[in-house]
Structure formats: structure tokens, C-alpha cells
Motif scaffolding. Structure first.
Motif, mmCIF file in Angstrom:
data_model
loop_
_atom_site.group_PDB
_atom_site.id
_atom_site.type_symbol
_atom_site.label_atom_id
_atom_site.label_comp_id
_atom_site.label_asym_id
_atom_site.label_seq_id
_atom_site.Cartn_x
_atom_site.Cartn_y
_atom_site.Cartn_z
ATOM 1 N N VAL A 116 0.852 -1.189 0.000
ATOM 2 C CA VAL A 116 0.000 0.000 0.000
ATOM 3 C C VAL A 116 0.889 1.242 0.000
ATOM 4 C CG1 VAL A 116 -1.689 1.289 1.352
ATOM 5 C CG2 VAL A 116 -1.875 -1.195 1.174
ATOM 6 N N PRO B 168 -3.435 -3.901 9.864
ATOM 7 C CA PRO B 168 -3.101 -2.515 10.219
ATOM 8 C C PRO B 168 -4.330 -1.684 10.587
ATOM 9 C CG PRO B 168 -2.813 -2.896 7.851
ATOM 10 C CD PRO B 168 -3.146 -4.220 8.466
ATOM 11 N N THR B 169 -5.490 -2.107 10.139
ATOM 12 C CA THR B 169 -6.665 -1.283 10.404
ATOM 13 C C THR B 169 -7.670 -1.976 11.323
ATOM 14 O OG1 THR B 169 -7.441 -2.034 8.247
ATOM 15 C CG2 THR B 169 -6.559 0.184 8.367
ATOM 16 N N PHE C 98 -12.666 -0.688 6.629
ATOM 17 C CA PHE C 98 -11.348 -0.070 6.470
ATOM 18 C C PHE C 98 -10.300 -1.036 5.915
ATOM 19 C CE2 PHE C 98 -13.059 2.705 9.969
ATOM 20 C CZ PHE C 98 -13.144 3.845 9.196
ATOM 21 N N LEU D 111 -7.621 -2.647 3.867
ATOM 22 C CA LEU D 111 -6.738 -2.050 2.846
ATOM 23 C C LEU D 111 -6.402 -3.045 1.732
ATOM 24 C CD1 LEU D 111 -4.175 -0.344 5.261
ATOM 25 C CD2 LEU D 111 -6.182 0.708 4.225
ATOM 26 N N LEU E 33 -1.884 -8.729 4.291
ATOM 27 C CA LEU E 33 -1.049 -9.151 5.423
ATOM 28 C C LEU E 33 -1.714 -10.269 6.232
ATOM 29 C CD1 LEU E 33 0.562 -5.845 6.744
ATOM 30 C CD2 LEU E 33 1.638 -7.679 5.477
ATOM 31 N N ILE F 203 5.277 -5.446 3.577
ATOM 32 C CA ILE F 203 5.451 -4.084 4.086
ATOM 33 C C ILE F 203 4.153 -3.693 4.781
ATOM 34 C CG2 ILE F 203 5.831 -1.676 3.415
ATOM 35 C CD1 ILE F 203 6.943 -2.947 0.721
ATOM 36 N N ARG F 204 4.268 -3.159 5.984
ATOM 37 C CA ARG F 204 3.035 -2.752 6.655
ATOM 38 C C ARG F 204 2.607 -1.371 6.165
ATOM 39 N NH1 ARG F 204 2.411 -3.877 12.767
ATOM 40 N NH2 ARG F 204 4.382 -2.762 12.864
ATOM 41 N N PRO F 205 1.355 -1.251 5.740
ATOM 42 C CA PRO F 205 0.892 0.057 5.278
ATOM 43 C C PRO F 205 0.947 1.100 6.390
ATOM 44 C CG PRO F 205 -0.712 -1.673 4.734
ATOM 45 C CD PRO F 205 0.306 -2.281 5.649
ATOM 46 N N LYS F 206 1.028 2.343 5.968
ATOM 47 C CA LYS F 206 1.063 3.445 6.926
ATOM 48 C C LYS F 206 -0.323 3.677 7.547
ATOM 49 C CE LYS F 206 0.421 7.705 5.565
ATOM 50 N NZ LYS F 206 0.493 8.988 4.858
ATOM 51 N N PHE F 207 -1.358 3.343 6.787
ATOM 52 C CA PHE F 207 -2.711 3.677 7.240
ATOM 53 C C PHE F 207 -3.150 2.821 8.428
ATOM 54 C CE2 PHE F 207 -2.718 4.626 2.631
ATOM 55 C CZ PHE F 207 -2.777 5.997 2.761
ATOM 56 N N ARG F 208 -3.840 3.466 9.351
ATOM 57 C CA ARG F 208 -4.435 2.772 10.484
ATOM 58 C C ARG F 208 -5.936 3.055 10.483
ATOM 59 N NH1 ARG F 208 -0.596 0.817 9.950
ATOM 60 N NH2 ARG F 208 1.206 0.406 11.247
ATOM 61 N N ASN F 209 -6.625 2.294 11.298
ATOM 62 C CA ASN F 209 -8.054 2.536 11.423
ATOM 63 C C ASN F 209 -8.276 3.966 11.927
ATOM 64 O OD1 ASN F 209 -10.740 2.616 12.471
ATOM 65 N ND2 ASN F 209 -10.759 0.380 12.381
ATOM 66 N N PRO F 210 -8.938 4.821 11.124
ATOM 67 C CA PRO F 210 -9.060 6.235 11.534
ATOM 68 C C PRO F 210 -9.932 6.427 12.776
ATOM 69 C CG PRO F 210 -10.246 5.813 9.484
ATOM 70 C CD PRO F 210 -9.534 4.545 9.813
#
Lengths: 599, 350
Positions: free
Chosen positions: A448, A513-514, A562, A564, A568, B4-11
Motif C-alpha cells: 500500500v 493494520p486497520t 477499512f 486495505l 497481510l 510491508i506494513r501500510p502506513k494507514f491505520r483505522n481512523p
């Protein structure tokens, strides 16, 4: 809750937010990946199959896909889906050989299409390869309908429009241009097996009773008529001071066109507050960029005419007040009315349908708003031989909606001509294929990127404002196109969960991550289960994916909101209970030869 | 490579009292095998530190060598860290703790690092009641060297190549109780609802807080016949109690049946609430805790939860009556008061 039925094609379709939001359900991530790979021709053909006018839409689409784009939920801006489509159209090779090629074996059926806009042209494209004899009628000298008459060429160059209209006309369509159909009754007596009405919403709203309207008539123009007259080169000038009334996209096209025809002081004056204007935000921006002020909260009161000549308009100042239900009311502020001088006024306050040529006794039912009764699935009117689509069916929408209507109407016409039930429509073509290639390798770019949305470069204002035909947007170059394409999350690559492989190690929960994934006891209702998740699933428009019961008596619940699609969860899954699988969903059309040809 | 871990997190991630989201307590992306129990333990550490509103710079993570000892890279990136020599984490922790008593010391070790090479160090840290959290990520095998049986592999447990373990295992929890640890717990990496409150209580405990966590090795010790596989542990786990950790000032909202409920107030006013599942055991009684472990073992059960707690724990600093002010904040003048001061001390000893 019961386990989610992922075999229902609509479940994963809904996860591909952009495609789901698109009226024609264009497989957006699929073509964006192809653009990233430099396969512009393939990307173009996926579009052409689905939305018929990729070059036109890549410049002018209302983009219902972009507000839906998942990326907009985790950062500021969605992927520039619309302008990526243009990258495919601009950089493709010759595509003619990939399209159905006539002459087609005729099936003996004749179809008349009234109006040569996007809806009719779509019907023509879908039916001609099946052997239908298509007769296309339009009052103008060229095809394209409102794509030609209402979209200015600085937004949509004629060459682009002509190319895509010609792909269809070249399928052996019988063209009856400069031919205004005056009577449906008369047409019904001819030997057409079906008639499709795609005449748009051709009547621009006016302010007929406003003071000074008649006296100033020479300098008061209806927006869409004026744009049409500019497009067909009957009009080439306008006064220095111009007022454009209205807050929609037509108003934006009017004001920008006026700037190019000699308007120096062009103003848009609109009743509603700026934020609530109907125009797309980017069109408002483009107008402002061309030094056109947008004056909001001003309700037109009168045309001021002196010595038989229009000199300007007066407006009442208002502000918006909302009741408990959120309904807006524009209330006068009490300030004195204001006067704005003008040599010309363009009235762009909406448009509506008009069917003076359809007799009310030829079996077509009209409602109290003078709109035909049209079936929302089959597009047939109350006369089984007459179909409606595009703006003609339910009022003004946009090109992509007209195309979607056209595909469905073509299916109905084909079924009707074969004597089959119009409601027996085929399911979409669906496919779901694993993307796993190795431990950290997938058949898609799963990483991403964090890039912010790229801006489409524009030509110098000095040039564009002096040449009406000079396209303002230059489009992404292939490198910017690649970078923008990489912003796509690939939401069509689905997270697919297999219960009996899961050992409940929590690796997916820990890596996500989300925070989309939770293993929890099940709940009776969806509302309860949504509240029990690691992160409560607050967005009800997005589904939750619930597994069958696992050995620990828990269920896996994934909130799609959410996700992505980074893969992962599947990479960290020791047993491949999670897999990333590419979902392809293609709406069935009357003729799918184009799609099969590509395969 | 796409790992690679994305930069985005749950907002919608909530923030703790310090204004940080959970993401602020994350570490780098784990390079352990997919499905490793250790990753779940790391996630529980992240959650505990977030829940306790710990300032990341007020915590030091320490480890030795092994798969377990790699994990400090995968949590609390903003905290201090020391990856020491194999089995020598306790002495590094002791030194650090003596120099700066204000930090939370979070030691992470494995069954090899603790029960084999580091045993000599481990036992002394326990008996000194060093104020630290000591977690053993216990998978019963040497995962980093292809899965040989470790000293905690149970007698009779079968490894991946089919060999049965001939030796008795070292039971770290009973050993810790035996040696005078003041907080001893056992848990399972697949049970975050139990791990998180245990870790929070351990961080608040003034003294040596030991948590032995069974953490299956998916690659080398998750086979049939292993007593440390996900399936075996799930089938044989026997929780002593459910535990809630209630921070200071927070209203107690859980109500348990009378008799089975035990509350322990920690030195800072926070409360551990235990809902005992077995009556034949008192977590405040060392003897009773020992018996519970032995009985469970006889029944082939893995006892989890808070096994033993001494609420009157006196940590090493209290026992040695060291200065309240951390040594590392003192200047040369205080630390080396000079010859006259030495003479005075010597005179006092004559």
C-alpha cells in the motif's frame, strides 16, 4: 449471525466500492492495474466493454466511484479513477481490431433509436453485433447527444468524442441525422420491432415570469441551448459582463465558455450556499481558477432593462436556515437588494424532460409530471415495443447512467424480439481466483503506497482562455498515471476465509493494520455483533464478513469498512485459511462478444 | 517481496489518556513465522501498555537470545530496549533497575533463554525480587535452531520428527514460586483476554512478576503428540480464574457471585479482581498455589491465570534501602562524595 454467503456475487461486488457505485459497474481496479502495467489497450477495452465511452468519461464523468473509493475513508482523497481512465484512452494502441467487426449476420429485426446520445449509442453497440438492423435518429448533424451539445470542447475535444461515436456508427448503424422525429405514432406504424427513446432532458428551465424577462430576451439565453449553439458554431461571441444563474455543472460550463467567447467579467450567481451547489467540487474549482467569482446566497429578483437593453439583474440576499428534519429554507437576510451589471445572462438553473413528439394515445402512460412510466429493471414503457433510457427515462443524470440504462434496455429489446420474458435476465459473469504466488508474493501489487492524490496538470490559462477548443486538462503522463494507479487498494482482490483451515492463532488479528478482524463469540443480531468487535463496525453501509463457528465456538468477523486489501492477514496466516482472491464481476450485456474477444 | 506494513491505520482508533492511539505502541513488522504465538504476546504487550497509559520512554524492554528475544523489536518502538547476550537478560535488567528505579522493566525471554542457558541468572533475579516483569514465551522447543526439545518440553511430548521426549521438564512457574517470586502467572498466547489483564497487573506489581506463557511454535512444535501445540493447549488448558485489572479511580463494574470473588489492591490503589473457578486454591497462599500446580499436572492440565501473588512484596530497592532518587539522576558530587565521606563511613564501621 449466520455465516456470510460469499457465493452471492453481490457480497464481494459490494466490497469493490468503486465498481459497486458505478452505474455501469465498470471493473475499476482491474483496469487500474492494467494501467499500472502499461497495458493501456487492455485497460481501454475493459472500459469500452463496460462503459462504451472511456475517452469521454475519462474527462467528463460525474465519478460516483470516487466518493465511494475506500481510500477516501483512510486518507484525504480517493484515487483519481476518472482521470486514470483517460490515461488508458490517451495511450492506447489501435483498438479497432478488438471490437466487433461487421458486417454482421442479420437476424431480420429492425430497431429504431430516437436521439443519438450515450443511451441510444449503447443500445446500438450492444445490438448491432447480434444482427439487428439499427436505425439511429437525431435532430443534429452529428451523433453524441448532450456529450456534444452541452459539454464544451475545452473539457472534451471533438476528436475524442468523434472517435468513440464512430466506433459505434461503424458497426453498420443506419444513420438518420438532421432528422427530428415529430411523431412516435407515425414511427410505430413503420416496421420497427422495437423503439428506444433516448432523447435526454432537452428543455432548459427558464424564469418566464420574472420582471424584464421579455424585454431583455435578446440578451437572456437558456444555458443548454446556448452551449449547443456554441458547440455547433452558431454562436461565437458574448458580452463583456456576463451573469450565469445556477449552481450546477451546466452553470460551470456556461461561465467557462463565456470566458472564452469574450466575457471578461463573468460571474456565477447562485441561490444556495456555496457548499451545497450541485456542481461537482472540481468543476467549481476549475471555474474559480479561470477568475470567475461564485456569488452564493443570492436569489434572482428581476432583469433590469433600460432603453430596451438588458443592463443587469437585481438579487435578494438570503441565508440558509435548516429545520429539525434538516430541510433547507432560504430566508432573506433583510439587506437591501443588490444589482449586478450584465450585458448577457445565461440561465442554467436546471433542465427537464419534454416529449412533445410523443402522442399521449399511443399506449405510453405518462404521470402527472409528464414523465413516462418506465420499468426500472427492463426499461420498457407501458407500450411493450417502446423502451426508454438515459435522461429520457427518469430525468437528468449523467453519461455513465445513460450507458448503464442502454445496456439493460438492449438486453430487454433482445429478449423481447426473441419472444422471451424480459425479467429472465442473466446473472453477472463472476470469477474468484487465488493470487498466491509465494510466501510474500501475490499476483497483484499488495504493498500500500502512501502517496497523496496526484494533480492533473492543466494547460496555461493564457492559451486556454483564448481558444475555446483547447483542452484545459493535459491528463496524467504515463509516469504520473502509474503513480496514481499505485494508490489503488485493489479492493477487488478479496480476503477469503476458510473456517476449517483456521487454527485460531490470532496472527491475522495482530497484523491487520486497520483492526478489521476479530474472533469473538457470535451474537444474535448484526447490530450486537458489530458492537462486539475489536473496533466497532460503525459504518453500516459496509458489510461484516462472518465465518461459520470455529472449534473454540467463536466466529471470525471481518469489518470490510477499512480493509486495505494489503494481504497481510493472508501472509501471516500459517495455514492459508486466509487467501487473497481476485474477484472479477462483469455485468452481462446483450452482446458479450467484446469481452470474450479479449479473453 | 511485498511484506510491508501500510502506513494507514483505522481512523477511528481511540486515544488513551496521553493522547496516543494503539499504533503509537506498535513495533516493527514481525519477521517470525506466520502464526507464531509470540506475535500474539507482542500484541498483548502493545495493548497493555496502551491501556495503562504508559509513557513509552518510561519503559525499558530487555531480552536475551532466541525467537522470543527478537520480539522486543515488534512492540513498543518508542521505548528503551536492550537485546543482551543469551541468558544474560536478568543481569542487564538488574543493573538498569539499580541505576534507574523509575522505569518499568519489561523482560522477554524464552524457554531456552531462561530454563537452559539463563537458568543461573533467572533464579537470582527471582530470589532478589527485582522489580520487573519477566515473560517467558514458552514453546517447548528451540525454534531458532530447527526445533530441538527444550528444557520445558514435557516428558512424553512428541516432536515434529516423531521423537518422544525422555526427560522431565522444568516447570518454571513452580520454580518461581519456590524461589520466592511475588507474582506468578501462567497463560496461553491464544488467549488475549487473559494475557492483557495479567500483564497490566504484572507491570503494576512492585517486585518480580513472572508470567509463563505457552506460545505454540507453528513451524516445529504444533504437531500431533506435542503438548505445546494450539490444539493440545486448547484442550488441556484449565483457567484458575478470570481476571480483571482495574486501574486506580475507575469504578468497579464487574459483579461476581459471592465466595468465588477475590480482590487484591495494589500499592498504587489499582485493583486486581479474581473470579476463582476452583475453590481448592488460594492465590495469596504459596503452599496452596504450589499444590494447585502439582494437582493440575497430575491431571495433565495446564493451569493458567494468576497463580500466586504476595501483596506485601518488597522489591530489591526496598530490601536494600536504596535512595528514592534514581542513581542515574544524581551528579558526581552525590555519587562520589569524596575521601572525607568515605573516612566517616569507615569510622562508623569500626
Amino acid at each position: 449471525m449466520k455465516p456470510t454467503d460469499i457465493k452471492d456475487p453481490e457480497y464481494f461486488h459490494k466490497v469493490v466500492d468503486c465498481q459497486y457505485a458505478c452505474p455501469a459497474h465498470t471493473p475499476v481496479p482491474e483496469y487500474i492495474r492494467l494501467i499500472a502495467e502499461g497495458k493501456y489497450t487492455e485497460a481501454y477495452m475493459i472500459n469500452w466493454d463496460s462503459n462504451v465511452f472511456p475517452g469521454v468519461l475519462g474527462r467528463t464523468c460525474d465519478r460516483p466511484c470516487e466518493p465511494a473509493c475506500r481510500r477516501g475513508r483512510v486518507e484525504e482523497e480517493p484515487v483519481a479513477i476518472c482521470r486514470l481512465k483517460r490515461v488508458a484512452a490517451d495511450n492506447k494502441d489501435d483498438v479497432k481490431h478488438l471490437m466487433p467487426k461487421g458486417p454482421f449476420k442479420q437476424n431480420g429485426k429492425k430497431i429504431a433509436l430516437i436521439g443519438a446520445g450515450p443511451a441510444s449509442l449503447t443500445v446500438a453497440r450492444d445490438l448491432a453485433p447480434l444482427g439487428y438492423e439499427i436505425h439511429l435518429y437525431d435532430e443534429q448533424k452529428l451523433g453524441g447527444g448532450f456529450m456534444r451539445s452541452q459539454i464544451p470542447s475545452f473539457r472534451l475535444p471533438e476528436t475524442v468524442l468523434n472517435e468513440e461515436v464512430d466506433y459505434i456508427l461503424d458497426l453498420g448503424i443506419h444513420q438518420h441525422f438532421n432528422h427530428y422525429v415529430e411523431s412516435l405514432k407515425e414511427l410505430l406504424t413503420k416496421d420497427y420491432d422495437a423503439i428506444f427513446v433516448g432523447t435526454g432532458a432537452p428543455r432548459g428551465r427558464d424564469l418566464p415570469d420574472m420582471t424584464g424577462r421579455k424585454e431583455g430576451a435578446a440578451n437572456i439565453h437558456i444555458g443548454i441551448n446556448w452551449l449547443g449553439s456554441v458547440a455547433f458554431e452558431h454562436t461565437s461571441k458574448i458580452g463583456k459582463n456576463v451573469i450565469v444563474l445556477g449552481g450546477g455543472n451546466t452553470a460551470m460550463d456556461c461561465c467557462r465558455t463565456a470566458r472564452r467567447l469574450g466575457g471578461e467579467n463573468v460571474k456565477v450567481i447562485v441561490r444556495s450556499p456555496f457548499a451545497e451547489m450541485k456542481a461537482s467540487p472540481w468543476e467549481k474549482e476549475d471555474a474559480q481558477h479561470e477568475d470567475i467569482p461564485i456569488i452564493d446566497n443570492h436569489v434572482p429578483k428581476s432583469f433590469v432593462v433600460e432603453n430596451g437593453k438588458l443592463t443587469g439583474m437585481t438579487f435578494e440576499k438570503v441565508h440558509a436556515v435548516y429545520d429539525e428534519a434538516g430541510k433547507r429554507k432560504l430566508v432573506p437576510t433583510g439587506d437591501a437588494d443588490v444589482f449586478y451589471p450584465a450585458d448577457d445572462v445565461l440561465v442554467a438553473i436546471g433542465q427537464e424532460n419534454s416529449f412533445p413528439w410523443i402522442e399521449r394515445d399511443c399506449g405510453i402512460e405518462f404521470d402527472k409530471w409528464e414523465m413516462p412510466t418506465v420499468n426500472e429493471t427492463t426499461f420498457v414503457s407501458t407500450n411493450p415495443k417502446v423502451f426508454f433510457g438515459g435522461d429520457a427515462a427518469w430525468g437528468p443524470k449523467n453519461v455513465i447512467t445513460a450507458v448503464a440504462h442502454g445496456h439493460q434496455a438492449a438486453i430487454s429489446i433482445d429478449l423481447m424480439c426473441k419472444g422471451e420474458d424480459l425479467n429472465k435476465r442473466l446473472d453477472p459473469m463472476v470469477n474468484l481466483i487465488s493470487q498466491k504466488m509465494g510466501i510474500h508474493e501475490w499476483g497483484y501489487d499488495s504493498a500500500v503506497v502512501s502517496d497523496e492524490r496526484y494533480v492533473v496538470p492543466q494547460a496555461d490559462k493564457k492559451v486556454t482562455l483564448t481558444n475555446r477548443k483547447k483542452e484545459v486538462e493535459l491528463g496524467f503522463d504515463p509516469i504520473a498515471g502509474f503513480k496514481e494507479a499505485q494508490r489503488c487498494f485493489n479492493c477487488d482482490v478479496q480476503t477469503v476465509f476458510t473456517e476449517n483451515k483456521c487454527i485460531e492463532c490470532d496472527a491475522c488479528v495482530d497484523i491487520c493494520p486497520t483492526a478489521c478482524i476479530t474472533f469473538t463469540e457470535n451474537a444474535e443480531s448484526e447490530t450486537d455483533l458489530r458492537a462486539m468487535l475489536k473496533m466497532p463496525a460503525n459504518n453500516k453501509t459496509q458489510d461484516i464478513y462472518v465465518s461459520d463457528t470455529l472449534p473454540t465456538a467463536r466466529v471470525m468477523v471481518k469489518d470490510e469498512n477499512f480493509c486495505l486489501h494489503c494481504g497481510l492477514c493472508a501472509e501471516r496466516c500459517p495455514t492459508a485459511a486466509w487467501d487473497m482472491q481476485k474477484f472479477f464481476y462483469n455485468v452481462t450485456k446483450a452482446d458479450n462478444s467484446c469481452y470474450h474477444h479479449q479473453k | 517481496m511485498t511484506y510491508i506494513r501500510p502506513k494507514f491505520r483505522n481512523p477511528e482508533l481511540p486515544k488513551n489518556k496521553l493522547g496516543y492511539t494503539l499504533a503509537y505502541y506498535e513495533g516493527a513488522l514481525s519477521t517470525l513465522c506466520a502464526g507464531c504465538g509470540h506475535d500474539s504476546i507482542s500484541a498483548a504487550i502493545v495493548q497493555s501498555a496502551y491501556d495503562l497509559d504508559i509513557e513509552p520512554h518510561m519503559l525499558a524492554k530487555l531480552s536475551g537470545i532466541g525467537c522470543s528475544s527478537k520480539t522486543p523489536a515488534y512492540f513498543l518502538s518508542n521505548s528503551h530496549g536492550f537485546n543482551s547476550v543469551h541468558g544474560r537478560m536478568p543481569s542487564v535488567a538488574t543493573g538498569a533497575n539499580l541505576a534507574n528505579r523509575d522505569l518499568i522493566y519489561f523482560g522477554v525471554s524464552g524457554d531456552g533463554d531462561t530454563a537452559s542457558i539463563g537458568m543461573g541468572q533467572f533464579v537470582h533475579a527471582v530470589r532478589r525480587n527485582l522489580n520487573m516483569v519477566y515473560i517467558v514465551m514458552n514453546n517447548g522447543c528451540y525454534g531458532l535452531t530447527k526445533g530441538q526439545d527444550s528444557a520445558t518440553a514435557d516428558y512424553g511430548s512428541k516432536n515434529k520428527s516423531g521423537n518422544v521426549n525422555l526427560f522431565e521438564s522444568i516447570d518454571l512457574a513452580s520454580l518461581a514460586i519456590e524461589l520466592g517470586a511475588t507474582f506468578v502467572a501462567q497463560s496461553f498466547s491464544g488467549d488475549k483476554t487473559q494475557m492483557v489483564p495479567l500483564m497490566k497487573a504484572a507491570m503494576k506489581h512492585p517486585g518480580f512478576a513472572f508470567i509463563n506463557i505457552i506460545s505454540p511454535c507453528v513451524t516445529f512444535n504444533n504437531n500431533l503428540g506435542s503438548t505445546k501445540s494450539y490444539d493440545f493447549v486448547r484442550d488441556h488448558v484449565e483457567a484458575t480464574s478470570t481476571i480483571d485489572f482495574v486501574p486506580t479511580m475507575k469504578e468497579i463494574s464487574v459483579n461476581y457471585e459471592k465466595g468465588s470473588h477475590k480482590e487484591v489492591t495494589m500499592h498504587d490503589g489499582s485493583v486486581i479482581q479474581l473470579h476463582k473457578l476452583s475453590d481448592a486454591w488460594d492465590p495469596l497462599d504459596r503452599q496452596s498455589a504450589m499444590n494447585a500446580i502439582i494437582n493440575a499436572k497430575a491431571k495433565n492440565e495446564i493451569l493458567t491465570g494468576l497463580l500466586y501473588l504476595n501483596p506485601d512484596s518488597q522489591d530489591l530497592h526496598s530490601l536494600l534501602q536504596t535512595s528514592d532518587q534514581p542513581l542515574n539522576t544524581m551528579g558526581e558530587k552525590e555519587l562520589c562524595p569524596g575521601n572525607d565521606a568515605l573516612k566517616e563511613i569507615n569510622a562508623g564501621l569500626r
